[in-house]
Design a protein around this motif. Structure first.
Motif, PDB file in Angstrom:
ATOM      1  N   MET A   1      21.425  67.777  64.368  1.00 43.00           N
ATOM      2  CA  MET A   1      21.432  68.409  63.072  1.00 43.00           C
ATOM      3  C   MET A   1      20.110  69.134  62.892  1.00 43.00           C
ATOM      4  O   MET A   1      19.066  68.606  63.207  1.00 43.00           O
ATOM      5  N   SER A   2      20.119  70.342  62.375  1.00 48.81           N
ATOM      6  CA  SER A   2      18.923  71.138  62.219  1.00 48.81           C
ATOM      7  C   SER A   2      18.123  70.683  61.014  1.00 48.81           C
ATOM      8  O   SER A   2      18.670  70.310  59.985  1.00 48.81           O
ATOM      9  N   GLU A   3      16.806  70.757  61.158  1.00 49.00           N
ATOM     10  CA  GLU A   3      15.915  70.424  60.075  1.00 49.00           C
ATOM     11  C   GLU A   3      15.953  71.547  59.050  1.00 49.00           C
ATOM     12  O   GLU A   3      16.093  72.701  59.378  1.00 49.00           O
ATOM     13  N   ARG A   4      15.822  71.219  57.798  1.00 50.99           N
ATOM     14  CA  ARG A   4      15.871  72.231  56.744  1.00 50.99           C
ATOM     15  C   ARG A   4      14.597  72.165  55.921  1.00 50.99           C
ATOM     16  O   ARG A   4      14.010  71.120  55.747  1.00 50.99           O
ATOM     17  N   THR A   5      14.178  73.324  55.409  1.00 53.39           N
ATOM     18  CA  THR A   5      13.031  73.387  54.519  1.00 53.39           C
ATOM     19  C   THR A   5      13.520  73.925  53.187  1.00 53.39           C
ATOM     20  O   THR A   5      14.620  74.449  53.083  1.00 53.39           O
ATOM     21  N   GLN A   6      12.693  73.818  52.148  1.00 54.23           N
ATOM     22  CA  GLN A   6      13.089  74.351  50.858  1.00 54.23           C
ATOM     23  C   GLN A   6      13.185  75.862  50.942  1.00 54.23           C
ATOM     24  O   GLN A   6      12.368  76.523  51.581  1.00 54.23           O
ATOM     25  N   ALA A  33      16.939  85.545  56.031  1.00 54.80           N
ATOM     26  CA  ALA A  33      16.010  84.913  56.980  1.00 54.80           C
ATOM     27  C   ALA A  33      14.651  85.601  56.940  1.00 54.80           C
ATOM     28  O   ALA A  33      13.607  84.946  57.019  1.00 54.80           O
ATOM     29  N   GLU A  34      14.661  86.920  56.813  1.00 51.53           N
ATOM     30  CA  GLU A  34      13.403  87.671  56.721  1.00 51.53           C
ATOM     31  C   GLU A  34      12.611  87.246  55.487  1.00 51.53           C
ATOM     32  O   GLU A  34      11.410  86.979  55.567  1.00 51.53           O
ATOM     33  N   GLN A  35      13.283  87.181  54.337  1.00 53.44           N
ATOM     34  CA  GLN A  35      12.609  86.752  53.099  1.00 53.44           C
ATOM     35  C   GLN A  35      12.039  85.348  53.257  1.00 53.44           C
ATOM     36  O   GLN A  35      10.935  85.055  52.803  1.00 53.44           O
ATOM     37  N   PRO A 160      18.145  80.817  56.386  1.00 49.91           N
ATOM     38  CA  PRO A 160      16.858  80.291  55.930  1.00 49.91           C
ATOM     39  C   PRO A 160      16.805  78.776  56.045  1.00 49.91           C
ATOM     40  O   PRO A 160      17.765  78.081  55.699  1.00 49.91           O
ATOM     41  N   GLY A 161      15.700  78.269  56.552  1.00 50.89           N
ATOM     42  CA  GLY A 161      15.480  76.831  56.608  1.00 50.89           C
ATOM     43  C   GLY A 161      16.017  76.124  57.832  1.00 50.89           C
ATOM     44  O   GLY A 161      15.693  74.967  58.059  1.00 50.89           O
ATOM     45  N   VAL A 162      16.830  76.791  58.646  1.00 50.00           N
ATOM     46  CA  VAL A 162      17.364  76.141  59.845  1.00 50.00           C
ATOM     47  C   VAL A 162      16.317  76.249  60.953  1.00 50.00           C
ATOM     48  O   VAL A 162      15.910  77.342  61.328  1.00 50.00           O
ATOM     49  N   LEU A 163      15.878  75.105  61.444  1.00 52.65           N
ATOM     50  CA  LEU A 163      14.834  75.045  62.470  1.00 52.65           C
ATOM     51  C   LEU A 163      15.314  74.198  63.649  1.00 52.65           C
ATOM     52  O   LEU A 163      16.298  73.465  63.542  1.00 52.65           O
ATOM     53  N   CYS A 164      14.607  74.298  64.754  1.00 51.71           N
ATOM     54  CA  CYS A 164      14.940  73.493  65.936  1.00 51.71           C
ATOM     55  C   CYS A 164      14.529  72.041  65.699  1.00 51.71           C
ATOM     56  O   CYS A 164      13.394  71.787  65.275  1.00 51.71           O
TER      57      CYS A 164
END
Length: 186
Positions: A1-6, A33-35, A160-164
């Protein structure tokens, strides 16, 4: 599951359908994603100009994002190929998050959550490094998705917020290192 940020407010520039959550086009995903990435800079207009002119801009790490740098030879060993399009496909499945390659220094950068670097598990992988607090990272324009110029997105940010997940990056690095030690790399 991908980590999410605010997520920062992303209403500007999105269609009514995207704001309502009904349909999101590819261009709207790139804009969102750019924003989100631009939340890691002090001057958004300067960053946009740099992306347009230079193809890359500097993002501050340690807050919104951090990164793990892996030498290409480690990634290629894990992917069992040096063919960049094949490596990109491999990374898309293996890391579940955004990755770009700096073609000039032959390194890959997996974007990860900043908290995930509190314990850096890559000390035995030569050339691997955590890029977090007090560092800046040259990140390619989100439209650079082919191996050209200085750097490109092997796996562009999906949203936005989807990270490895750092565990996925660690597994890839350990697999590549093990194959290198065993002499199985190309």
């Amino acid at each position: 599951m991908s980590e999410r940020t605010q997520l920062p407010a992303l209403r500007d520039g999105l269609s009514d359908s995207a704001r309502s959550g009904l349909v999101v086009t590819g261009n709207e995903r790139v804009l969102a994603a750019e924003q989100w990435l631009l939340s890691a800079v002090e001057d958004r207009e300067l960053a946009r100009r740099q992306w347009d002119r230079e193809g890359v801009t500097l993002l501050r790490c340690g807050g919104l994002i951090s990164a793990i740098r892996l030498p290409a030879r480690v990634v290629w060993s894990a992917a069992e190929t040096e063919e960049l399009s094949e490596v990109d496909s491999y990374l898309s499945g293996a890391l579940e998050g955004p990755v770009f390659m700096d073609l000039h220094v032959c390194c890959y950068y997996a974007l990860v959550g900043s908290r995930s670097l509190e314990h850096f598990p890559f000390g035995d992988v030569p050339g691997a490094a955590a890029i977090g607090r007090a560092h800046y990272l040259g990140v390619p324009n989100l439209r650079n998705v082919t191996a050209a110029g200085r750097s490109y997105w092997c796996v562009p940010p999906e949203s936005p917020g989807v990270l490895c997940p750092v565990e996925a990056v660690e597994a890839l690095a350990r697999k590549g290192r093990a194959r290198m030690i065993a002499g199985q790399c190309r």
